[in-house]
Design a protein around this motif. Sequence first.
Motif, PDB file in Angstrom:
ATOM      1  N   ARG A  34       0.803  -1.226   0.000  1.00  0.00           N
ATOM      2  CA  ARG A  34       0.000   0.000   0.000  1.00  0.00           C
ATOM      3  C   ARG A  34       0.834   1.274   0.000  1.00  0.00           C
ATOM      4  O   ARG A  34       0.344   2.327  -0.358  1.00  0.00           O
ATOM      5  CB  ARG A  34      -0.940   0.003   1.197  1.00  0.00           C
ATOM      6  N   ASP A  35       2.082   1.204   0.430  1.00  0.00           N
ATOM      7  CA  ASP A  35       2.921   2.400   0.493  1.00  0.00           C
ATOM      8  C   ASP A  35       3.689   2.651  -0.789  1.00  0.00           C
ATOM      9  O   ASP A  35       4.209   3.744  -0.987  1.00  0.00           O
ATOM     10  CB  ASP A  35       3.926   2.269   1.639  1.00  0.00           C
ATOM     11  N   SER A  36       3.764   1.667  -1.662  1.00  0.00           N
ATOM     12  CA  SER A  36       4.618   1.766  -2.839  1.00  0.00           C
ATOM     13  C   SER A  36       3.918   2.509  -3.971  1.00  0.00           C
ATOM     14  O   SER A  36       2.869   2.082  -4.462  1.00  0.00           O
ATOM     15  CB  SER A  36       5.016   0.366  -3.301  1.00  0.00           C
ATOM     16  N   LEU A  37       4.508   3.598  -4.385  1.00  0.00           N
ATOM     17  CA  LEU A  37       4.005   4.338  -5.536  1.00  0.00           C
ATOM     18  C   LEU A  37       4.463   3.684  -6.835  1.00  0.00           C
ATOM     19  O   LEU A  37       3.772   3.757  -7.852  1.00  0.00           O
ATOM     20  CB  LEU A  37       4.471   5.792  -5.465  1.00  0.00           C
ATOM     21  N   THR A  91       2.145   2.525 -10.087  1.00  0.00           N
ATOM     22  CA  THR A  91       2.512   3.100 -11.375  1.00  0.00           C
ATOM     23  C   THR A  91       2.729   2.009 -12.413  1.00  0.00           C
ATOM     24  O   THR A  91       2.278   2.125 -13.558  1.00  0.00           O
ATOM     25  CB  THR A  91       3.780   3.957 -11.238  1.00  0.00           C
ATOM     26  N   MET A  92       3.420   0.947 -12.007  1.00  0.00           N
ATOM     27  CA  MET A  92       3.628  -0.176 -12.920  1.00  0.00           C
ATOM     28  C   MET A  92       2.313  -0.844 -13.283  1.00  0.00           C
ATOM     29  O   MET A  92       2.105  -1.257 -14.421  1.00  0.00           O
ATOM     30  CB  MET A  92       4.578  -1.198 -12.298  1.00  0.00           C
ATOM     31  N   GLY A 138       0.888  -0.969 -16.983  1.00  0.00           N
ATOM     32  CA  GLY A 138       0.616  -2.285 -17.548  1.00  0.00           C
ATOM     33  C   GLY A 138      -0.821  -2.433 -18.027  1.00  0.00           C
ATOM     34  O   GLY A 138      -1.072  -3.035 -19.072  1.00  0.00           O
ATOM     35  N   LEU A 139      -1.755  -1.894 -17.270  1.00  0.00           N
ATOM     36  CA  LEU A 139      -3.156  -1.936 -17.702  1.00  0.00           C
ATOM     37  C   LEU A 139      -3.357  -1.175 -19.007  1.00  0.00           C
ATOM     38  O   LEU A 139      -4.052  -1.641 -19.910  1.00  0.00           O
ATOM     39  CB  LEU A 139      -4.067  -1.350 -16.629  1.00  0.00           C
TER      40      LEU A 139
END
Length: 97
Positions: free
Chosen positions: A28-31, A35-36, A40-41
């Motif tokens: 939950r903390d990783s931006l 972003t990936m 990717g979507l």
Amino acid sequence: CMNYMLPLSYAWGNFSILAVGIWAIVQRDSLDAITMFLTGLLLTVLTDIIHISIFYPSHDFLSDAKRFSIGMAIFSLLLKPVSCYLVYRMYRERGGE
């Protein structure tokens, strides 16, 4: 993926984005993860359009299972912009600009 009408690159692309999405939910903390996942979507939207348009069978070779399989692929493609919007909102909540 269930009728082997679309190539393996379709399945690998969507399953790898699913794995990145699970990573983005867990971290939950990783931006970077979100972003990936969003990138990717957006990339799979483009590749899904290419896969479906190139590998769509002619009317003579369209069985019920193939029709269902391609229908689910198109339905997944139609839901991806909604997913992109929701992931973008998560990106903004995590501090993305």
